[in-house]
Write a protein that holds these residues in place. Structure first.
Motif, short mmCIF file in Angstrom:
data_model
loop_
_atom_site.label_atom_id
_atom_site.label_comp_id
_atom_site.label_asym_id
_atom_site.label_seq_id
_atom_site.Cartn_x
_atom_site.Cartn_y
_atom_site.Cartn_z
N ALA A 27 0.36 11.06 -6.29
CA ALA A 27 1.19 12.23 -6.62
C ALA A 27 0.38 13.51 -6.67
N THR A 28 -0.04 13.98 -5.50
CA THR A 28 -0.72 15.27 -5.40
C THR A 28 0.07 16.17 -4.46
N HIS A 63 2.75 9.79 -0.45
CA HIS A 63 2.41 11.11 -0.99
C HIS A 63 3.71 11.87 -1.28
N PRO A 64 4.44 11.47 -2.33
CA PRO A 64 5.78 12.02 -2.57
C PRO A 64 5.82 13.50 -2.93
N HIS A 87 11.12 6.63 -6.40
CA HIS A 87 9.75 6.74 -5.91
C HIS A 87 8.75 5.98 -6.77
N PHE A 88 8.91 6.06 -8.06
CA PHE A 88 7.84 5.59 -8.94
C PHE A 88 8.17 4.32 -9.72
N ARG A 89 9.41 3.83 -9.60
CA ARG A 89 9.76 2.67 -10.42
C ARG A 89 10.47 1.56 -9.65
N TRP A 148 0.82 -1.21 0.00
CA TRP A 148 0.00 0.00 0.00
C TRP A 148 0.85 1.26 0.00
N VAL A 149 1.87 1.29 0.85
CA VAL A 149 2.66 2.52 1.01
C VAL A 149 3.52 2.81 -0.21
#
Length: 237
Positions: free
Chosen positions: A34-35, A129-130, A205-207, A28-29
């Motif tokens: 990305a807001t 929430h990066p 963060h995203f990959r 989950w974490v």
């Protein structure tokens, strides 16, 4: 007891919810949202306030500490030519501390209620929430706590007169780290070095979230074999 199939309600304060995810917390974490505006952490306005830090608080609070530490070493007899390499050594030591902290503390695996809760507060919130601009740099209280081990390291590996300058260099490294971290998330770099650094960090963060632990550089990722691959592995047909 962990609730089976627990679902986090993003419209409610999160901190005391995430512990109920149990083993599902890890997955989950690491599914980022990305807001720029982050979630609410606590019902209490007081505790909520303590989780929010503007980026410029870091240099405003800690650069005077850096200057004071260096001035202490000078007052104890160190010359400026002696101080400069010591400060740079402090910055270098911080980069290692940054890597170790990020890899082994911020990315520790948890599944218990309080383990998940603590991890979310320390670093999990940043991965979930990066782009949360008020929870990206260290709160001053957290930084003050980290000062104790770093100060003890500085005293252990240097002389009484050089320890303050070494510590000041480490604090300068920290300021550079946190300001750089904010920059990588919210700025639009135009120079190749900073563009590559931003790509490198957002890749974490995203990959590939279990590699690329360096923020200010990839040095220690290279040394310890946690440098992410440049391309995603091909799936077998």
């Amino acid at each position: 007891m962990v609730a089976q199939g627990f679902t986090v309600d993003l419209k409610k304060p999160l901190v005391f919810q995430v512990g109920h995810l149990g083993e599902d917390y890890e997955e989950w974490v690491h599914q980022p949202i990305a807001t720029k505006e982050g979630p609410r952490f606590f019902q209490s306005d007081f505790w909520e306030f303590l989780t929010l830090t503007v980026w410029w608080a870091v240099p405003v609070i800690w650069l005077p500490v850096v200057v004071w530490c260096i001035s202490v070493s000078i007052s104890m007899g160190c010359s400026l030519p002696e101080i400069v390499p010591i400060v740079f050594m402090g910055i270098f030591i911080w980069t290692f501390f940054e890597y170790v902290l990020h890899r082994f503390v911020f990315h520790i695996k948890t599944k218990s209620y309080w383990g998940n809760t603590a991890h979310y507060l320390i670093h999990g919130c940043h991965h979930k929430h990066p782009m949360d601009h008020l929870r990206l740099v260290f709160p001053p209280t957290a930084t003050a706590i980290l000062c104790f081990p770093f100060w003890n390291i500085a005293k252990a590996i240097s002389t009484p007169s050089t320890a303050p300058a070494l510590f000041g260099g480490g604090m300068l490294g920290y300021v550079m780290y946190d300001v750089t971290h904010y920059y990588l998330h919210h700025a639009q770099p135009t120079r190749p070095v900073t563009k590559n650094l931003k790509k490198y960090h957002l890749n974490h963060h995203f990959r590939i979230q279990d590699k690329g632990f360096g923020i200010t550089s990839s040095l220690w990722d290279i040394v310890f074999g946690t440098l992410p691959t440049t391309k995603a592995p091909r799936k077998e047909q």
